[in-house]
Structure formats: structure tokens, C-alpha cells
Scaffold this motif. Sequence first.
Motif, PDB file in Angstrom:
ATOM      1  N   GLN A  22       0.728  -1.077   0.208  1.00  0.00           N
ATOM      2  CA  GLN A  22       0.046   0.118   0.045  1.00  0.00           C
ATOM      3  C   GLN A  22       0.926   1.245   0.041  1.00  0.00           C
ATOM      4  OE1 GLN A  22       0.491  -2.087   2.527  1.00  0.00           O
ATOM      5  NE2 GLN A  22       0.633  -1.030   4.459  1.00  0.00           N
ATOM      6  N   VAL A  23       2.149   1.302   0.519  1.00  0.00           N
ATOM      7  CA  VAL A  23       2.954   2.265   0.405  1.00  0.00           C
ATOM      8  C   VAL A  23       4.195   1.960  -0.415  1.00  0.00           C
ATOM      9  CG1 VAL A  23       2.255   3.207   2.572  1.00  0.00           C
ATOM     10  CG2 VAL A  23       3.934   1.559   2.716  1.00  0.00           C
ATOM     11  N   PHE A  24       4.125   1.008  -1.469  1.00  0.00           N
ATOM     12  CA  PHE A  24       5.295   0.579  -2.232  1.00  0.00           C
ATOM     13  C   PHE A  24       6.538   0.203  -1.364  1.00  0.00           C
ATOM     14  CE2 PHE A  24       2.821   3.682  -4.647  1.00  0.00           C
ATOM     15  CZ  PHE A  24       2.404   2.925  -5.829  1.00  0.00           C
ATOM     16  N   ASN A  25       6.150  -0.530  -0.419  1.00  0.00           N
ATOM     17  CA  ASN A  25       7.103  -1.128   0.445  1.00  0.00           C
ATOM     18  C   ASN A  25       8.108  -0.194   1.159  1.00  0.00           C
ATOM     19  OD1 ASN A  25       6.186  -3.930  -0.044  1.00  0.00           O
ATOM     20  ND2 ASN A  25       7.153  -3.835  -2.032  1.00  0.00           N
ATOM     21  N   ALA A  26       7.534   1.160   1.377  1.00  0.00           N
ATOM     22  CA  ALA A  26       8.396   2.155   2.182  1.00  0.00           C
ATOM     23  C   ALA A  26       8.806   1.468   3.453  1.00  0.00           C
ATOM     24  CB  ALA A  26       7.616   3.399   2.232  1.00  0.00           C
ATOM     25  N   LEU A  27       9.882   2.015   3.876  1.00  0.00           N
ATOM     26  CA  LEU A  27      10.650   1.704   5.136  1.00  0.00           C
ATOM     27  C   LEU A  27      10.174   2.276   6.397  1.00  0.00           C
ATOM     28  CD1 LEU A  27      14.283   1.225   3.593  1.00  0.00           C
ATOM     29  CD2 LEU A  27      13.062  -0.689   4.090  1.00  0.00           C
ATOM     30  N   SER A  28       9.300   1.776   7.046  1.00  0.00           N
ATOM     31  CA  SER A  28       8.847   2.090   8.582  1.00  0.00           C
ATOM     32  C   SER A  28       9.969   1.476   9.306  1.00  0.00           C
ATOM     33  CB  SER A  28       7.511   1.737   8.803  1.00  0.00           C
ATOM     34  OG  SER A  28       7.591   0.307   8.947  1.00  0.00           O
ATOM     35  N   ILE A  51      20.012 -16.544   0.942  1.00  0.00           N
ATOM     36  CA  ILE A  51      19.095 -15.466   1.105  1.00  0.00           C
ATOM     37  C   ILE A  51      18.617 -14.790   0.188  1.00  0.00           C
ATOM     38  CG2 ILE A  51      18.261 -13.595   2.775  1.00  0.00           C
ATOM     39  CD1 ILE A  51      20.557 -14.531   4.751  1.00  0.00           C
ATOM     40  N   VAL A  52      17.127 -14.674  -0.130  1.00  0.00           N
ATOM     41  CA  VAL A  52      16.684 -13.699  -1.114  1.00  0.00           C
ATOM     42  C   VAL A  52      15.843 -12.614  -0.402  1.00  0.00           C
ATOM     43  CG1 VAL A  52      15.344 -13.808  -3.214  1.00  0.00           C
ATOM     44  CG2 VAL A  52      16.716 -15.799  -2.736  1.00  0.00           C
ATOM     45  N   LEU A  53      16.055 -11.587  -0.924  1.00  0.00           N
ATOM     46  CA  LEU A  53      15.343 -10.186  -0.500  1.00  0.00           C
ATOM     47  C   LEU A  53      14.759  -9.784  -1.692  1.00  0.00           C
ATOM     48  CD1 LEU A  53      14.835  -8.465   1.973  1.00  0.00           C
ATOM     49  CD2 LEU A  53      16.775  -7.187   1.215  1.00  0.00           C
ATOM     50  N   THR A  54      13.290  -9.461  -1.632  1.00  0.00           N
ATOM     51  CA  THR A  54      12.489  -9.034  -2.587  1.00  0.00           C
ATOM     52  C   THR A  54      11.277  -8.202  -1.843  1.00  0.00           C
ATOM     53  OG1 THR A  54      11.351  -9.466  -4.382  1.00  0.00           O
ATOM     54  CG2 THR A  54      11.024 -11.126  -2.995  1.00  0.00           C
ATOM     55  N   GLY A  55      10.347  -7.779  -2.809  1.00  0.00           N
ATOM     56  CA  GLY A  55       9.425  -7.061  -2.201  1.00  0.00           C
ATOM     57  C   GLY A  55       8.069  -7.673  -3.174  1.00  0.00           C
ATOM     58  N   VAL A  56       6.936  -7.293  -2.489  1.00  0.00           N
ATOM     59  CA  VAL A  56       5.588  -7.943  -3.011  1.00  0.00           C
ATOM     60  C   VAL A  56       5.432  -7.194  -4.364  1.00  0.00           C
ATOM     61  CG1 VAL A  56       4.596  -8.864  -1.193  1.00  0.00           C
ATOM     62  CG2 VAL A  56       4.337  -6.367  -1.967  1.00  0.00           C
ATOM     63  N   GLY A  57       4.816  -8.092  -5.440  1.00  0.00           N
ATOM     64  CA  GLY A  57       4.181  -7.345  -6.734  1.00  0.00           C
ATOM     65  C   GLY A  57       5.267  -7.067  -7.469  1.00  0.00           C
ATOM     66  N   ASP A  58       4.982  -6.261  -8.549  1.00  0.00           N
ATOM     67  CA  ASP A  58       5.957  -5.698  -9.806  1.00  0.00           C
ATOM     68  C   ASP A  58       6.220  -4.195  -9.816  1.00  0.00           C
ATOM     69  OD1 ASP A  58       3.321  -4.941 -10.761  1.00  0.00           O
ATOM     70  OD2 ASP A  58       3.639  -6.148 -12.703  1.00  0.00           O
ATOM     71  N   LYS A  59       5.577  -3.664  -8.835  1.00  0.00           N
ATOM     72  CA  LYS A  59       5.624  -2.285  -8.915  1.00  0.00           C
ATOM     73  C   LYS A  59       7.037  -1.833  -8.173  1.00  0.00           C
ATOM     74  CE  LYS A  59       1.835  -1.802 -11.002  1.00  0.00           C
ATOM     75  NZ  LYS A  59       1.885  -1.493 -12.610  1.00  0.00           N
ATOM     76  N   ALA A  60       7.222  -2.139  -6.997  1.00  0.00           N
ATOM     77  CA  ALA A  60       8.083  -1.564  -6.228  1.00  0.00           C
ATOM     78  C   ALA A  60       8.867  -2.624  -5.359  1.00  0.00           C
ATOM     79  CB  ALA A  60       7.746  -0.528  -5.117  1.00  0.00           C
ATOM     80  N   PHE A  61      10.294  -2.589  -5.360  1.00  0.00           N
ATOM     81  CA  PHE A  61      10.915  -3.383  -4.301  1.00  0.00           C
ATOM     82  C   PHE A  61      10.904  -2.545  -3.186  1.00  0.00           C
ATOM     83  CE2 PHE A  61      15.235  -3.705  -2.308  1.00  0.00           C
ATOM     84  CZ  PHE A  61      15.125  -4.691  -1.938  1.00  0.00           C
ATOM     85  N   CYS A  62      11.366  -1.215  -3.099  1.00  0.00           N
ATOM     86  CA  CYS A  62      11.265  -0.337  -1.902  1.00  0.00           C
ATOM     87  C   CYS A  62      11.268   1.040  -2.272  1.00  0.00           C
ATOM     88  CB  CYS A  62      12.415  -0.647  -0.903  1.00  0.00           C
ATOM     89  SG  CYS A  62      12.373   0.099   0.460  1.00  0.00           S
ATOM     90  N   SER A  63      10.379   1.603  -2.001  1.00  0.00           N
ATOM     91  CA  SER A  63      10.338   3.251  -2.281  1.00  0.00           C
ATOM     92  C   SER A  63      11.201   4.196  -1.514  1.00  0.00           C
ATOM     93  CB  SER A  63       8.659   3.664  -2.629  1.00  0.00           C
ATOM     94  OG  SER A  63       8.290   3.513  -0.988  1.00  0.00           O
ATOM     95  N   GLY A  64      11.887   3.473  -0.505  1.00  0.00           N
ATOM     96  CA  GLY A  64      12.761   4.414   0.559  1.00  0.00           C
ATOM     97  C   GLY A  64      11.900   4.468   1.850  1.00  0.00           C
ATOM     98  N   ALA A  65      12.431   5.406   2.451  1.00  0.00           N
ATOM     99  CA  ALA A  65      11.880   5.960   3.882  1.00  0.00           C
ATOM    100  C   ALA A  65      10.474   6.290   3.689  1.00  0.00           C
ATOM    101  CB  ALA A  65      12.694   6.872   4.346  1.00  0.00           C
ATOM    102  N   ASP A  66       9.779   5.801   4.747  1.00  0.00           N
ATOM    103  CA  ASP A  66       8.156   6.129   4.918  1.00  0.00           C
ATOM    104  C   ASP A  66       8.034   7.434   5.524  1.00  0.00           C
ATOM    105  OD1 ASP A  66       5.485   6.322   5.315  1.00  0.00           O
ATOM    106  OD2 ASP A  66       5.314   4.099   5.652  1.00  0.00           O
ATOM    107  N   ALA A 109      14.067   3.252  -4.654  1.00  0.00           N
ATOM    108  CA  ALA A 109      14.408   4.622  -4.554  1.00  0.00           C
ATOM    109  C   ALA A 109      14.912   4.914  -3.168  1.00  0.00           C
ATOM    110  CB  ALA A 109      13.201   5.368  -4.772  1.00  0.00           C
ATOM    111  N   GLY A 110      15.824   5.907  -2.848  1.00  0.00           N
ATOM    112  CA  GLY A 110      16.124   6.233  -1.790  1.00  0.00           C
ATOM    113  C   GLY A 110      16.945   5.106  -0.948  1.00  0.00           C
ATOM    114  N   ALA A 111      16.351   5.027   0.248  1.00  0.00           N
ATOM    115  CA  ALA A 111      17.080   4.032   1.017  1.00  0.00           C
ATOM    116  C   ALA A 111      16.700   2.757   0.598  1.00  0.00           C
ATOM    117  CB  ALA A 111      16.463   4.122   2.592  1.00  0.00           C
TER     118      ALA A 111
END
Length: 260
Positions: A22-28, A51-66, A109-111
Amino acid sequence: MYAHIIYQVSEGAVTITLNRPQVFNALSSELIKEITQAVETANQDETIRVIVLTGVGDKAFCSGADLKAGLDKGFTSLGDSLRENYNPMIQAIRNAEKPVICRLNGIAAGAGMSLALACDIIIANKEAYMSELFVGIGLMPDAGSLFFLPRIVGVQKAFELCSTGRKVYMEEAVSLGLVNKSVAYEALDAAVDELVAIYKTSATKSIGFMKKVLNQSLNSNLNEVLEQEAVHQDLLGRTHDFVEGVMAFLQKRKAVFKGK
């Protein structure tokens, strides 16, 4: 056990999936702590060899800091936030004695870019992009980007990417060495699985020591690296996998490594 990631173990491998679509896997702060704990848990588990590190879906791995979560909580010290949350997460990945593959499913993006760069290998969705977008909010890159970037692309290119915050799409990212390989999203799992298959049957101790000495080599001279090679090679010479590797070579068969 986890509220913001998915932790899946399968035959010697673990996949850690950022799960805040819902927040493109932003980091809280909560997500960061869970990533750190998951990586440390996997590293301590002798049955896990990759170890494999990933994000849900095909839009964002991680959009940075929340940023919204930070504003809602009330920013106190950005430096303290890095020291308490981001830095331990990056250190957990770099200190892991097992290979960490980034399955870059979408935007980093970002972090989120820092998080990807902290991994040992990046296999990316070719539709993704990376961006050091910190300058757009009046900050500088953090979470290790200012360490990783100049060592990968050189100081001048690192300055350009950081000071403009421009998007780096995967064709350029591969050419710069930021990403190891990019494929269509539909082929991403197969490309990652191919690497996982290699690492979960490989000599895990050997790979762990390679990673450790490579990390140290970035701030060492030749004599220091030669000594570290000697020290760790001596330790590897006493492992099961070294004996197995030599026997397999002499017997002209495929080695069966146990990661021990």
C-alpha cells in the motif's frame, strides 16, 4: 511472527519479502527491524545457505523511507534513526555469512536503492529503475549508498546520480554494474531460482569467507589482503567441503557440499 515481511524457507533457501504494498514497500521503523531480524535469523540457521530479499508485486522493491510514518510519529533526530534502524539493517546484510540475492521486482528509490546495493547480487525486473532521490527533499543519500556507489561506479558518476536523483533504468544499471542482470518480470523468478540452486548446493563457508575478505579489501592494502587470504584459506582447508571438493575432483564427479 512478522507483520511487515513474509519469511519463507524452502530447501536451504529463505525468501524475505517486504510486504507493505500500500506504500510501495516503504521503510517504516517496524519494517526495518523485521528485515534486520529476519536476515540475522537466516544467517544463524545452519540449514539456510542462501538468502533472497524482494518485495511484493511488480511495482516496487522499496520506495525508500516512509516519510508519512515519520511525520506522524514526529521526527526527532534523523541521525539517530539511521544509527538505530537503517545502519543495523545494512550491516546485517553485509555481515551475513551467506550470499544475499536481491530480487529487484520493481522500483528501488532512496534508502530502497541502498538496501538493494547492500545485497551481494541483484537480479532485476527490466521495467524497474533505481533513484537516489534524497536531494529532492533536501537530504543526502544514506543507509550505505555513499559507501557502495563510488566503489561500483566511481566518484564522479556517484556524484551525478546522487546530486541529480535521476532515474537509472535497468539497461543503464547493468552497464554501470549497479545490477548484475535484468530480465522481463515474467522471467525474474526463473533467473533468481537459477542462482539460488547454485548457492544452496555450493561451499557455503567458502562463499562466506570470500564475502568477508572482499568487504575488508575495500579498506585494506595488498599485504593486509594477502594475510587475510592466508588466514581464511587455512580455516577452509579444515572444512568438510574442502575434503569433499578435492575427493570429487580426483574421482571426477560432482562434489556434494554440505556447507560445513
